[in-house]
Design a protein around this motif. Structure first.
Motif, PDB file in Angstrom:
ATOM      1  N   UNK A  51      15.277   1.549 -13.887  1.00  0.00           N
ATOM      2  CA  UNK A  51      14.898   1.303 -12.497  1.00  0.00           C
ATOM      3  C   UNK A  51      13.441   1.686 -12.273  1.00  0.00           C
ATOM      4  N   UNK A  52      12.734   0.869 -11.482  1.00  0.00           N
ATOM      5  CA  UNK A  52      11.313   1.101 -11.251  1.00  0.00           C
ATOM      6  C   UNK A  52      10.932   0.669  -9.843  1.00  0.00           C
ATOM      7  N   UNK A  53       9.853   1.292  -9.332  1.00  0.00           N
ATOM      8  CA  UNK A  53       9.300   0.926  -8.033  1.00  0.00           C
ATOM      9  C   UNK A  53       7.795   1.113  -8.095  1.00  0.00           C
ATOM     10  N   UNK A  54       7.087   0.460  -7.185  1.00  0.00           N
ATOM     11  CA  UNK A  54       5.632   0.551  -7.188  1.00  0.00           C
ATOM     12  C   UNK A  54       5.049   0.636  -5.797  1.00  0.00           C
ATOM     13  N   UNK A  55       3.846   1.191  -5.736  1.00  0.00           N
ATOM     14  CA  UNK A  55       3.033   1.187  -4.518  1.00  0.00           C
ATOM     15  C   UNK A  55       1.684   0.611  -4.921  1.00  0.00           C
ATOM     16  N   UNK A  56       1.150  -0.305  -4.094  1.00  0.00           N
ATOM     17  CA  UNK A  56      -0.028  -1.062  -4.505  1.00  0.00           C
ATOM     18  C   UNK A  56      -1.124  -1.018  -3.451  1.00  0.00           C
ATOM     19  N   UNK A  57      -2.306  -1.461  -3.859  1.00  0.00           N
ATOM     20  CA  UNK A  57      -3.444  -1.508  -2.942  1.00  0.00           C
ATOM     21  C   UNK A  57      -3.096  -2.271  -1.669  1.00  0.00           C
ATOM     22  N   UNK A  58      -3.702  -1.841  -0.563  1.00  0.00           N
ATOM     23  CA  UNK A  58      -3.542  -2.561   0.696  1.00  0.00           C
ATOM     24  C   UNK A  58      -4.733  -3.480   0.954  1.00  0.00           C
ATOM     25  N   UNK A  59      -5.629  -3.584  -0.016  1.00  0.00           N
ATOM     26  CA  UNK A  59      -6.765  -4.500   0.083  1.00  0.00           C
ATOM     27  C   UNK A  59      -6.257  -5.937   0.237  1.00  0.00           C
ATOM     28  N   UNK A  60      -6.878  -6.719   1.121  1.00  0.00           N
ATOM     29  CA  UNK A  60      -6.503  -8.126   1.262  1.00  0.00           C
ATOM     30  C   UNK A  60      -6.795  -8.910  -0.014  1.00  0.00           C
ATOM     31  N   UNK A  61      -7.776  -8.430  -0.785  1.00  0.00           N
ATOM     32  CA  UNK A  61      -8.101  -9.059  -2.062  1.00  0.00           C
ATOM     33  C   UNK A  61      -7.388  -8.282  -3.159  1.00  0.00           C
TER      34      UNK A  61
END
Length: 410
Positions: A51-61
């Motif tokens: 099982x895995x989860x992620x958090x990512x950049x909030x940059x529009x690009x």
């Protein structure tokens, strides 16, 4: 007292400390420097789908790997591997970049006989350049051959993701809860383009607990909010920010919300993220000082955080810290232009434990001590607004001419 204990150490090999993880770090000259001595591709392989989860950049690009991982995690709850490279961000590369990211996943998936959605991909480095896929493919082949659960390979993987970093960043937490032991460990990279809501940073965290994707995401979101989203070096948000958490379930300890094991896992995850975040700030590009900025007595958490960010991203403030100048007026000015409705006549300010302001009145008798504090390599500044009970803090750095020289480009 909490019914569990957490022991943190950075004298470790990162993810290799966790049962169920095999790693590799190889060189394939992604930077096109004819240099096969620099490791630049890392592989994290799971013993079984986890099982895995992620958090990512909030940059529009968002870079191609970020878009790829978001898509993969929306389709699967478990992964079999993570492939990551340094030297090329695969960002702003259009449809070709998306195909390259997908091809990296497919190459790993073929070697493991799994679907490509079971593989996540991360990249860091220069923006706007195509990936040298022939080299990357050879690197993946070699990484698949070399992957092993050894300390040496754990350190090689941590080294392979570095860009302008000067040192690897690894942390391990051993948790004892209700007589049972589990591990949370991580590796990260990051030194520049660092601003909350993450940064030019990659972070991979593994644990041997058994948890669902939704449970991991809940704990990870909290941990990131209290760590990587509380640091800033230069005020720039990246296109590639990624924090991934994976649980191998090898300990047999089930972690579910509203249980003591969840609280222990969440706290250990947060502790690992905080330590990695501090390592990122301390390794900031050409910085000379690490500063913890605390705002207390705010009317809301939002007010405290907004003022922290205004101060920590002020070029004037950061420049004065570099010059060891206790120019508190610049801090007060930055706090004011955050425009949160503070009252300067109520403000207290301390450099470490030395009073600078009391109810808006300068404590000039302490001026020599202010200078001594801001001459140190690490110090804490505390601003008390005396408006409420909320507080927030950020880790940040000074700004040197060496930073400008380092980032001026070719």
């Amino acid at each position: 007292m909490k019914p569990y204990s957490i022991e943190i150490s950075d004298n470790c090999s990162g993810l290799a400390e966790v049962d169920g993880f095999s790693l590799a770090g190889v060189a394939c000259d992604i930077r096109n420097k004819n240099d096969m001595s620099r490791l630049d591709l890392a592989l994290v392989k799971l013993e079984k789908p986890s099982a895995a989860a992620g958090v990512f950049t909030t940059n529009d690009v968002k870079a191609a790997p970020v878009l790829t991982d978001i898509a993969h995690l929306s389709r699967t709850r478990t992964i079999s591997a993570i492939v990551a490279n340094s030297g090329n961000a695969n960002a702003c590369t259009g449809e070709e970049g998306l195909r390259d990211a997908s091809e990296m996943c497919a190459k790993v998936a073929a070697g493991l006989s799994v679907d490509k959605t079971q593989v996540l991909v991360c990249s860091t480095g220069r923006i706007g350049e195509r990936m040298p896929m022939e080299k990357v493919s050879k690197g993946i082949e070699e990484a698949l051959k070399q992957a092993a659960p050894t300390k040496e390979n754990g350190l090689k993987a941590a080294n392979a993701i570095l860009t302008s970093d000067t040192k690897i960043k690894v942390v391990c937490a051993k948790v004892l809860c209700e007589g049972r032991m589990f591990t949370v460990a991580g590796m990260a990279k990051g030194a520049g383009m660092i601003e909350p809501n993450m940064a030019t940073m990659l972070c991979f965290i593994g644990s041997d607990v058994d948890a669902s994707q939704s449970t991991i995401k809940q704990a990870l979101s909290f941990a990131v909010s209290k760590s990587f989203n509380r640091i800033t070096i230069d005020g720039d948000m990246s296109t590639n920010d990624t924090v991934l958490a994976v649980c191998s379930a090898k300990s047999g300890i089930l972690v579910e919300p509203n249980t003591v094991f969840f609280e222990a896992y969440k706290d250990a995850l947060t502790a690992v993220c905080r330590e990695l975040a501090r390592k990122i700030v301390a390794d900031g590009e050409r910085i000379t000082k690490v500063v913890e900025m605390r705002v207390k007595g705010a009317s809301s958490s939002e007010q405290a955080e907004k003022i922290c960010r205004a101060i920590c991203n002020s070029l004037l403030v950061k420049s004065s810290w570099y010059g060891s100048d206790p120019n508190w007026g610049r801090l007060a000015d930055a706090a004011g232009y955050a425009r949160t409705g503070l009252d300067f006549s109520k403000m207290d300010l301390h450099y470490d434990n030395i009073a600078v302001l009391k109810q808006g009145e300068p404590q000039v008798q302490n001026k020599a001590s202010w200078k001594e504090v801001v001459s140190r390599k690490e110090f804490v500044i505390t601003m008390n607004l005396n408006l409420g009970d909320f507080e927030e803090s950020l880790l940040t750095t000074d700004l040197s001419e060496a930073y400008v020289d380092f980032n001026k480009g070719e």
